[in-house]
Design a protein around this motif. Structure first.
Motif, PDB file in Angstrom:
ATOM      1  N   TYR A 189       0.807  -1.217   0.000  1.00  0.00           N
ATOM      2  CA  TYR A 189       0.000   0.000   0.000  1.00  0.00           C
ATOM      3  C   TYR A 189       0.841   1.268   0.000  1.00  0.00           C
ATOM      4  O   TYR A 189       0.368   2.323  -0.422  1.00  0.00           O
ATOM      5  N   ALA A 190       2.076   1.191   0.457  1.00  0.00           N
ATOM      6  CA  ALA A 190       2.954   2.362   0.383  1.00  0.00           C
ATOM      7  C   ALA A 190       3.267   2.679  -1.072  1.00  0.00           C
ATOM      8  O   ALA A 190       3.179   3.834  -1.508  1.00  0.00           O
ATOM      9  N   ARG A 191       3.629   1.670  -1.823  1.00  0.00           N
ATOM     10  CA  ARG A 191       3.904   1.867  -3.258  1.00  0.00           C
ATOM     11  C   ARG A 191       2.653   2.349  -3.989  1.00  0.00           C
ATOM     12  O   ARG A 191       2.712   3.248  -4.828  1.00  0.00           O
ATOM     13  N   LEU A 192       1.510   1.751  -3.655  1.00  0.00           N
ATOM     14  CA  LEU A 192       0.268   2.165  -4.293  1.00  0.00           C
ATOM     15  C   LEU A 192      -0.015   3.640  -4.034  1.00  0.00           C
ATOM     16  O   LEU A 192      -0.450   4.360  -4.934  1.00  0.00           O
ATOM     17  N   ALA A 193       0.239   4.104  -2.808  1.00  0.00           N
ATOM     18  CA  ALA A 193       0.014   5.517  -2.488  1.00  0.00           C
ATOM     19  C   ALA A 193       0.891   6.416  -3.357  1.00  0.00           C
ATOM     20  O   ALA A 193       0.430   7.440  -3.881  1.00  0.00           O
ATOM     21  N   GLY A 194       2.163   6.048  -3.512  1.00  0.00           N
ATOM     22  CA  GLY A 194       3.045   6.825  -4.367  1.00  0.00           C
ATOM     23  C   GLY A 194       2.573   6.847  -5.809  1.00  0.00           C
ATOM     24  O   GLY A 194       2.648   7.880  -6.498  1.00  0.00           O
ATOM     25  N   GLN A 195       2.074   5.721  -6.287  1.00  0.00           N
ATOM     26  CA  GLN A 195       1.552   5.662  -7.650  1.00  0.00           C
ATOM     27  C   GLN A 195       0.299   6.520  -7.800  1.00  0.00           C
ATOM     28  O   GLN A 195       0.114   7.203  -8.812  1.00  0.00           O
ATOM     29  N   LEU A 196      -0.562   6.493  -6.793  1.00  0.00           N
ATOM     30  CA  LEU A 196      -1.779   7.299  -6.860  1.00  0.00           C
ATOM     31  C   LEU A 196      -1.465   8.788  -6.845  1.00  0.00           C
ATOM     32  O   LEU A 196      -2.175   9.582  -7.474  1.00  0.00           O
ATOM     33  N   TYR A 197      -0.431   9.176  -6.135  1.00  0.00           N
ATOM     34  CA  TYR A 197      -0.006  10.578  -6.152  1.00  0.00           C
ATOM     35  C   TYR A 197       0.403  10.973  -7.562  1.00  0.00           C
ATOM     36  O   TYR A 197      -0.023  12.005  -8.097  1.00  0.00           O
ATOM     37  N   ARG A 198       1.246  10.167  -8.192  1.00  0.00           N
ATOM     38  CA  ARG A 198       1.718  10.474  -9.544  1.00  0.00           C
ATOM     39  C   ARG A 198       0.588  10.402 -10.556  1.00  0.00           C
ATOM     40  O   ARG A 198       0.545  11.183 -11.512  1.00  0.00           O
ATOM     41  N   TRP A 199      -0.339   9.454 -10.381  1.00  0.00           N
ATOM     42  CA  TRP A 199      -1.442   9.274 -11.327  1.00  0.00           C
ATOM     43  C   TRP A 199      -2.260  10.554 -11.450  1.00  0.00           C
ATOM     44  O   TRP A 199      -2.753  10.885 -12.539  1.00  0.00           O
ATOM     45  N   GLN A 200      -2.418  11.294 -10.377  1.00  0.00           N
ATOM     46  CA  GLN A 200      -3.244  12.494 -10.402  1.00  0.00           C
ATOM     47  C   GLN A 200      -2.610  13.623 -11.214  1.00  0.00           C
ATOM     48  O   GLN A 200      -3.315  14.536 -11.640  1.00  0.00           O
ATOM     49  N   HIS A 201      -1.288  13.548 -11.413  1.00  0.00           N
ATOM     50  CA  HIS A 201      -0.602  14.545 -12.242  1.00  0.00           C
ATOM     51  C   HIS A 201      -0.571  14.021 -13.669  1.00  0.00           C
ATOM     52  O   HIS A 201       0.126  13.054 -13.970  1.00  0.00           O
ATOM     53  N   ARG A 202      -1.328  14.637 -14.548  1.00  0.00           N
ATOM     54  CA  ARG A 202      -1.545  14.088 -15.889  1.00  0.00           C
ATOM     55  C   ARG A 202      -0.265  13.688 -16.627  1.00  0.00           C
ATOM     56  O   ARG A 202      -0.219  12.621 -17.227  1.00  0.00           O
ATOM     57  N   PRO A 203       0.825  14.483 -16.588  1.00  0.00           N
ATOM     58  CA  PRO A 203       2.041  14.076 -17.300  1.00  0.00           C
ATOM     59  C   PRO A 203       2.667  12.794 -16.756  1.00  0.00           C
ATOM     60  O   PRO A 203       3.403  12.118 -17.469  1.00  0.00           O
ATOM     61  N   ASP A 204       2.402  12.432 -15.489  1.00  0.00           N
ATOM     62  CA  ASP A 204       2.968  11.218 -14.903  1.00  0.00           C
ATOM     63  C   ASP A 204       2.060  10.008 -15.034  1.00  0.00           C
ATOM     64  O   ASP A 204       2.456   8.889 -14.697  1.00  0.00           O
ATOM     65  N   ARG A 205       0.842  10.211 -15.499  1.00  0.00           N
ATOM     66  CA  ARG A 205      -0.150   9.135 -15.471  1.00  0.00           C
ATOM     67  C   ARG A 205       0.241   7.946 -16.343  1.00  0.00           C
ATOM     68  O   ARG A 205       0.071   6.788 -15.956  1.00  0.00           O
ATOM     69  N   ALA A 206       0.765   8.220 -17.528  1.00  0.00           N
ATOM     70  CA  ALA A 206       1.140   7.127 -18.428  1.00  0.00           C
ATOM     71  C   ALA A 206       2.188   6.220 -17.787  1.00  0.00           C
ATOM     72  O   ALA A 206       2.154   5.000 -17.960  1.00  0.00           O
ATOM     73  N   GLY A 207       3.128   6.817 -17.048  1.00  0.00           N
ATOM     74  CA  GLY A 207       4.140   6.014 -16.386  1.00  0.00           C
ATOM     75  C   GLY A 207       3.548   5.081 -15.353  1.00  0.00           C
ATOM     76  O   GLY A 207       3.964   3.926 -15.227  1.00  0.00           O
ATOM     77  N   VAL A 208       2.560   5.549 -14.602  1.00  0.00           N
ATOM     78  CA  VAL A 208       1.900   4.717 -13.593  1.00  0.00           C
ATOM     79  C   VAL A 208       1.117   3.596 -14.269  1.00  0.00           C
ATOM     80  O   VAL A 208       1.154   2.441 -13.835  1.00  0.00           O
ATOM     81  N   GLN A 209       0.413   3.931 -15.332  1.00  0.00           N
ATOM     82  CA  GLN A 209      -0.341   2.910 -16.056  1.00  0.00           C
ATOM     83  C   GLN A 209       0.584   1.821 -16.589  1.00  0.00           C
ATOM     84  O   GLN A 209       0.269   0.624 -16.529  1.00  0.00           O
ATOM     85  N   ARG A 210       1.750   2.223 -17.107  1.00  0.00           N
ATOM     86  CA  ARG A 210       2.719   1.241 -17.589  1.00  0.00           C
ATOM     87  C   ARG A 210       3.247   0.381 -16.445  1.00  0.00           C
ATOM     88  O   ARG A 210       3.491  -0.809 -16.614  1.00  0.00           O
ATOM     89  N   GLU A 211       3.448   0.987 -15.294  1.00  0.00           N
ATOM     90  CA  GLU A 211       3.916   0.209 -14.139  1.00  0.00           C
ATOM     91  C   GLU A 211       2.925  -0.886 -13.778  1.00  0.00           C
ATOM     92  O   GLU A 211       3.309  -2.030 -13.539  1.00  0.00           O
ATOM     93  N   TRP A 212       1.643  -0.546 -13.722  1.00  0.00           N
ATOM     94  CA  TRP A 212       0.639  -1.551 -13.388  1.00  0.00           C
ATOM     95  C   TRP A 212       0.637  -2.685 -14.406  1.00  0.00           C
ATOM     96  O   TRP A 212       0.529  -3.858 -14.045  1.00  0.00           O
ATOM     97  N   GLY A 213       0.759  -2.331 -15.674  1.00  0.00           N
ATOM     98  CA  GLY A 213       0.818  -3.369 -16.694  1.00  0.00           C
ATOM     99  C   GLY A 213       2.069  -4.219 -16.589  1.00  0.00           C
ATOM    100  O   GLY A 213       2.020  -5.443 -16.706  1.00  0.00           O
ATOM    101  N   ARG A 214       3.205  -3.580 -16.352  1.00  0.00           N
ATOM    102  CA  ARG A 214       4.466  -4.325 -16.230  1.00  0.00           C
ATOM    103  C   ARG A 214       4.458  -5.227 -15.003  1.00  0.00           C
ATOM    104  O   ARG A 214       4.953  -6.356 -15.045  1.00  0.00           O
ATOM    105  N   GLU A 215       3.902  -4.739 -13.909  1.00  0.00           N
ATOM    106  CA  GLU A 215       3.806  -5.573 -12.714  1.00  0.00           C
ATOM    107  C   GLU A 215       3.032  -6.851 -13.015  1.00  0.00           C
ATOM    108  O   GLU A 215       3.411  -7.939 -12.580  1.00  0.00           O
TER     109      GLU A 215
END
Length: 277
Positions: A189-215
């Protein structure tokens, strides 16, 4: 209120108690992850030992699962936001405060929902990321090979990745967490929180989406490698090879925590992706 954006580790904060590393070396999403992880690390053992205060606090937190921080006024100051305020004391200009609060709140309340009525083990586990947890859950349900790609559970993860609003992400993550709770499959959940923070910033969202897919995909590759190693090291009996495969795939042998590529370790600034990707 105008908040200056943070894309790298420019923000400075007082020295932390985690290994003595100063917070100014950490990017904003890492501070969000640290606040969430510190809170859960403090409360989770108390809940597992049936401490009445912790049990009551998780009961309160569960009411906020899948909601936004402003929608549950009873939880203001609960669920990691105090840890976040401590880490950001005097340095709030280096972080998007609303994004940080939403991320810590959502991750903390989802953990409380996940942990509900479970005293056998903590459901916050740094070894299991979101995509890997969904993959492990699919295998626990008995899917294998091409069936995994068609699994409704995989489609739920895809729906999280394609969500366009934080409200949608919150609701869809809640659905997945309820399924993980039923299977007693943990999540970082710590990692998820960091990802959710980045997800809310539109320029970082694609990176988070790729992380979920890669995981998700790397969990399959790592699990297959573990099966191959297990088969190579086990004397051939001509009978039990199928059972060996099933045990490894479901994670019953304890390998599920290793079914994550270490390139996605939480101490990397952007999980392998550049800021803003």
């Amino acid at each position: 209120m105008t908040i200056a954006p943070t894309t790298t580790g420019a923000g400075a904060s007082p020295p932390s108690q985690d290994g003595g590393r100063p917070n100014e070396r950490l990017p904003a999403h890492r501070l969000v992850a640290r606040a969430t992880g510190s809170y859960i690390a403090r409360i989770q053992p108390q809940y597992l030992s049936d401490t009445s205060a912790a049990v009551a606090e998780l009961a309160r937190l569960r009411r906020g699962a899948g909601k936004r921080v402003h929608q549950v006024q009873d939880l203001w100051g609960v669920g990691g936001t105090e840890e976040l305020a401590r880490l950001l004391d005097g340095r709030k200009e280096f972080i998007r405060l609303e994004y940080a609060e939403e991320a810590v709140f959502l991750a903390s309340t989802l953990w409380a929902l996940h942990q509900q009525s479970g005293r056998d083990a903590g459901m916050h586990d740094p070894r299991q990321h979101l995509g890997g947890a969904v993959r492990a859950l699919i295998r626990l349900k008995g899917a294998s090979g091409e069936d995994e790609e068609d699994s409704p559970l995989r489609k739920r993860l895809v729906r999280v990745g394609t969500a366009e609003s934080l409200d949608s992400v919150a609701v869809r993550l809640r659905e997945i967490v309820l399924l993980l709770r039923g299977a007693r499959e943990p999540l970082d959940y710590a990692r998820l929180a960091g990802q959710l923070y980045r997800w809310q910033h539109r320029p970082d969202r694609a990176g988070v989406q790729r992380e979920w897919g890669r995981e998700f995909h790397l969990a399959a590759a790592s699990a297959s490698a573990s099966v191959a190693v297990a088969r190579k090291g086990k004397p051939s009996s001509g009978v039990d090879t199928g059972d060996t495969r099933d045990t490894s795939d479901t994670g019953d042998s304890g390998d599920s925590g290793d079914a994550i590529d270490r390139a996605l370790a939480p101490d990397e600034e952007f999980g392998g992706y550049a800021a803003g990707e």
